[in-house]
Motif scaffolding. Sequence first.
Motif: not given
Length: 247
Positions: A30-31, A138-143, A149-160
Amino acid sequence: MGRIAKEVSGQILCFIGFVGLCVCCGIPMWRVTSYIGANIVTGQMVWDGLWMNCVMQSTGQMQCKVQDSIMRLTQDLQAARALTVISIVIGFIGMLLTFVGGQCSSCLKKESSMAKVLILGGILCIIAGVICLIPVCWSSAYTISDFQSVLTIETQKRELGASIYIGWGASGFLLFGGIILCTSCPPSEDMYPKYPGMYPYQGPMYGPPGSYLPAKTYAPSAVYTGAYVPNKPYPPPTYSPVPGQYL
């Protein structure tokens, strides 16, 4: 397009959508998180699913862990786990009804009953497609919002992941298949005559429908032989000499 062709095409589309729905619920994609460090050896890929999480190293090794607690999931994945299971159950019931009400099966004899069961199965497939579409969107919009978001760390960013695209495809197949099945009902019979003032003949009120019973006849009390014989003989009249008088 004939009725049988509509039924077969609708059943095939619904079956493909049901299989895609099961695949979307099962695979943990999913992510997807890709991280490549300074050294290529430290590269890893993280897959987040509804039931387990998997980590694949750049060396080809993969480790998976089953989700022990549902509370560790995000809100969208918690809702997705429940809604996808409900969608699978409804889609399975709808698929069974489409095969029971189809003309290729001999479960039902009346054509009107077959059409009603087939339409009910198509409606359930449409409902299953809509329910599957809700958690996927819903999950795609959240992802996407979390990735931007600028608050998310680069190593924790997820894709579809692949499950999102499979869920969209499964919802589309279920929706189109259900709509085709709902439009494959036979033409309704005319309840009223085409011309005003004229009504169809309903037949006699007695006897089974569609059968004609003639009126009851009764046997005569006496047999007629074709010649009349009086019961009491009468003598011929006698005349007197005076004209106009009888003796």
